[in-house]
Design an enzyme around this catalytic site. Structure first.
Site, PDB file in Angstrom:
ATOM      1  N   ASP A 491       0.857  -1.190   0.000  1.00 40.08           N
ATOM      2  CA  ASP A 491       0.000   0.000   0.000  1.00 40.08           C
ATOM      3  C   ASP A 491       0.893   1.241   0.000  1.00 40.08           C
ATOM      4  OD1 ASP A 491      -1.682   2.106   0.464  1.00 40.08           O
ATOM      5  OD2 ASP A 491      -2.742   1.201   2.153  1.00 40.08           O
ATOM      6  N   HIS A 496       0.806   8.128   3.728  1.00 38.75           N
ATOM      7  CA  HIS A 496       1.563   7.526   4.819  1.00 38.75           C
ATOM      8  C   HIS A 496       3.054   7.855   4.789  1.00 38.75           C
ATOM      9  CE1 HIS A 496      -2.121   5.422   5.521  1.00 38.75           C
ATOM     10  NE2 HIS A 496      -2.093   4.912   4.313  1.00 38.75           N
ATOM     11  N   ILE A 511       0.349   9.680   8.327  1.00 44.02           N
ATOM     12  CA  ILE A 511      -0.256   8.804   9.343  1.00 44.02           C
ATOM     13  C   ILE A 511       0.073   7.342   9.025  1.00 44.02           C
ATOM     14  CG2 ILE A 511      -2.118  10.414   9.827  1.00 44.02           C
ATOM     15  CD1 ILE A 511      -4.017   8.579   8.276  1.00 44.02           C
TER      16      ILE A 511
END
Ligand SMILES: CCCCCCC[C@@H](O)CC(=O)SCCNC(=O)CCNC(=O)[C@H](O)C(C)(C)COP(=O)(O)OP(=O)(O)OC[C@H]1O[C@@H](n2cnc3c(N)ncnc32)[C@H](O)[C@@H]1OP(=O)(O)O
Length: 716
Positions: A491, A496, A511
């Site tokens: 992912d 992120h 995050i």
């Protein structure tokens, strides 16, 4: 038709630029006929923009007045937009409608086009429309009402030989219109772009005469009048019209192709390799806003978008494949915090040479992340947050081999502040055996309020954690580079890792992936409640309640209840629950042989009697109680039981069965010594049973069943 339904413009003040001829003249006459007070603007120049005269505007004003209407003339160039608007204010005290229609042509093939040809066309069309609209803007804002038309052209939308200057300016007007529509919306100022085809002075050079005669300006004016009426809600539209026909135009976008993955970086060769997918319009959809564009610069307002839920739900996802390798499995384990130096029992998830090398149950989410987007839903990917996750393990994933996954929409729910897209993904071994079912719930902020249902009875509700003190609590500080590590499992969402992208999404810093928090929490449960035995995990479910920042401490509280272990994870530093409504359903450790049925009571009792010799009285009492319970509950045909000797919990599978109802002490607390004794006793009993009894009788089937029944993962 009833008079009340007539679209009137009484009290409205309308400016039409370039109204001395053609379409502009037609608009001015039509508005006046329906009660509007009209400013007839025309510089009176030639088609190519040379010269000026008052004649054209005056003639139209005279015509309007002769018919009983109200009009004044204005002879300024539209570039001097303020003067045009001042005429309206001076004569009528307000301005409600601006139809930017004035235009000229300087057609030349591109090789012959001069900078002067380019500039003058841009001046009149683009700058002129800007100047008049901007001068009218403060009046419209103040009165909280306005209607603006930008006149684009098919040459701008589609291109036309010899009109490089004109087509560029005309498409520029579509952009101007779209942006004014956004900025004006809250003041009730609507802006739409018109793409008219009509026979006029301007089109005479590019349109055959017969054709021009058929394309009367009278056919276009009604569309403009409707768009400018107070009852018309259209805003940010592009309407192509002519010859008594009108249609709306929108952009189309193909599903596109991902250029970046954990395995490969962006390169021209990658673009070449996916070129066919990039250009495949078979599954293209219309695009209405910047949502989901590569620029990712969409404002939250820009995410508000209508979509066809039914159409989205009917999408058939392609089957995808994923190759599991020991390396992928170990990388995943590391990226959810496995650390054999701190927790030696985790070596089995990161070292392929380990005798029990295997995959963590939550690794099953990785092959299932098959979508590059959500078909039918266009949105800024930064607005997507992982909402909930459930994984059901039918068979543990192998550490090597090809897996195939098939996704389908379960539903798309309207949660007001967002849409909740729920997807089921089934992952199978290449031979077809179902290994895992994942359910992903994806929360797309800003895409709610589309009028869909907010719940679906077929989707199980959330299970709150039990009241009272947890059975286990475990906390662990996450490494600050955890998100950077986790993304290598597949992912690669920039949310992120990229601080700029995180800001676009409204976060101070990147995050953590929700699934990383999920895998970490499941690891805590396996270590604390299952003695490290991941093979007993059947279901892991949880809801992402708040974002986690890499480096924060995750504390998981666990409540062991029969065959369900409830859990909840919070960030210690912020004292905020980040993973709520969590549970892990467990199966007997003999689940590798699910078809086994229980042996008869005398057989179990005999085994148990042999074990008793080595056990304390209290243990015998407690274990006996569980055995008795197990036999009772096994009367249902498909029930199997398990005694987790390490944690001391007795449980029945399937999870629906009630332990408590049978008044059995289900929370045996064994000391380490007693546990070893019990396990040794079990093994001795099993050995004796199998060697001395079953071997003699030749009942090997029963021997196998019993061996499954008493199997324990404890290490002696
Ligand atoms: C196919 C594979 C694809 C995988 C792609 C994964 C992409 C990843 O890279 C992305 C990520 O990992 S993002 C990181 C993990 N997720 C998060 O951090 C989200 C944390 N949660 C939140 O911020 C809020 O709960 C939030 C924002 C989600 C909701 O908060 P609010 O707007 O305040 O909602 P609230 O007012 O509390 O509730 C409104 C209704 O929504 C339901 N709801 C709330 N949280 C939910 C959640 N987490 N999941 C599902 N539903 C949720 C509520 O129940 C409520 O519904 P109803 O009105 O029907 O009761």
């Amino acid at each position: 038709m009833a008079a009340a339904s007539l679209l009137r413009f009484d009290e409205r003040v309308v400016i039409v630029t370039g109204a001395g001829n053609g379409l502009g003249r037609e608009y001015a006459l039509a508005f006046a006929k329906r009660g509007a007070r009209v400013v007839v603007n025309d510089l009176g120049g030639s088609v190519s923009g040379d010269g000026s005269s008052n004649r054209a505007a005056d003639t139209v004003v005279d015509e309007i007045r002769a018919a009983g209407g109200t009009a004044v003339a204005n002879y300024d160039s539209v570039v001097n937009g303020q003067a045009v608007v001042d005429t309206a204010i001076k004569a009528f005290g307000r301005v409600d409608v601006v139809v930017n229609n004035a235009g000229i042509l300087r057609d030349r093939s591109f090789s012959k086009m001069t900078e002067g040809d380019w500039d003058i066309v841009h001046q009149v069309h683009l700058k002129g429309s800007f100047a008049v609209s901007r001068a009218a803007w403060p009046h419209m804002r103040k009165q909280k009402y306005g209607r603006i038309i930008m006149t684009a052209s098919t040459a701008g939308i589609y291109g036309n030989f010899g009109q490089a200057n004109y087509s560029a300016a005309k498409l520029g007007l579509v952009g101007l219109s779209n942006t004014l529509a956004y900025e004006g919306a809250k003041y009730n100022i609507h802006c739409n772009a018109l793409v008219p085809t009509a026979g006029s002075r301007l089109s005479a050079s590019v349109m055959p005469e017969d054709y021009a005669n058929a394309m009367k300006p009278e056919y276009v004016a009604p569309v403009v009048l409707f768009l400018c009426h107070e009852s018309c809600e259209a805003n940010r539209g592009v309407y192509e019209t002519g010859a008594g026909w009108v249609a709306a135009l929108k952009w189309q976008r193909t599903e596109g192709a991902k250029l970046q993955s954990a395995e490969s970086s962006i390169s021209p060769e990658k673009v070449r390799d996916v070129w066919d997918s990039i250009n495949d319009f078979a599954t293209a959809s219309t695009v209405d806003s910047m949502n989901g564009t590569a620029s990712l610069a969409a404002s939250p307002e820009a995410n508000v978008q209508q979509f066809d839920r039914k159409q989205a739900l009917s999408h058939r996802f392609p089957t995808t494949s994923y190759v599991v390798s020991p390396r992928n499995a170990a990388l995943y384990a590391l990226s959810v915090g496995c650390n054999p130096s701190a927790h030696p029992e985790e070596l089995r998830y990161v070292y392929e040479g380990h005798s029990e090398f295997g995959t963590l149950p939550t690794f099953a989410v990785i092959p299932a992340q098959v979508m590059t987007g959500l078909p039918g839903l266009r949105f800024n990917p930064m607005q997507l947050l992982h909402g909930e996750q459930s994984v059901t393990i039918h068979r543990p994933l192998p550490t090597e081999g090809k897996l195939v996954s098939q996704a389908s929409f379960v539903d798309i729910l309207d949660k007001g502040r967002g849409a909740l897209a729920i997807l089921k993904v089934e992952t199978r071994a290449e031979a077809g055996e179902l290994l895992v079912t994942n359910v992903f719930s994806l929360f797309i902020r800003g895409l709610g309020n589309f009028g869909g249902p907010s719940t679906n009875d077929a989707i199980p509700g959330n299970v709150p954690v039990p009241q009272g003190a947890p059975t286990h609590v475990f906390s662990e500080k996450t490494p600050t580079n955890l998100a950077a590590l986790y993304r290598l499992t597949g992912d690669v969402n920039p949310l992120h890792i990229d601080p700029e992208m995180a800001k676009v999404a409204g976060f101070q810093q990147p995050i953590l992936h929700g699934l990383c928090t999920y895998g970490t929490a499941a690891r805590h449960v396996i270590a604390q409640c299952l003695g490290g035995d991941a093979s007993r995990v059947h279901v892991v479910r949880g809801r992402f309640a708040a974002p986690v920042f890499p480096g924060e401490t995750l504390e998981t509280s666990m409540w062991v209840r029969s065959s369900r272990i409830h859990f909840q994870t919070r960030v210690v530093e912020r004292d905020e629950v980040v993973l709520s409504h969590g549970y892990v359903d467990i199966v007997p450790s003999s689940s590798s042989n699910p078809s086994a049925s229980l042996p008869s009571k005398p057989e179990v009792v005999e085994v148990f009697e042999r074990m008793q010799a080595n056990l304390s009285q209290e243990l015998v009492r407690q274990v006996n109680a569980v055995f008795t319970f197990a036999l009772k509950s096994a009367q249902g045909s498909d029930s199997r039981w398990v005694v987790d000797l390490k944690s001391g919990a007795g449980a029945i599978h399937p999870p629906g069965a009630q332990l408590e109802g049978l008044k059995v002490d289900t929370t045996l607390k064994l000391s380490e010594d007693d546990f070893v004794k019990l396990a040794r006793g079990q093994l001795n009993a099993m050995q004796a049973f199998m060697q001395n009894k079953l071997k003699v009788s030749g009942n090997m089937m029963l021997a196998q069943k019993l061996s499954g029944l008493f199997q324990t993962q404890a290490k002696l």
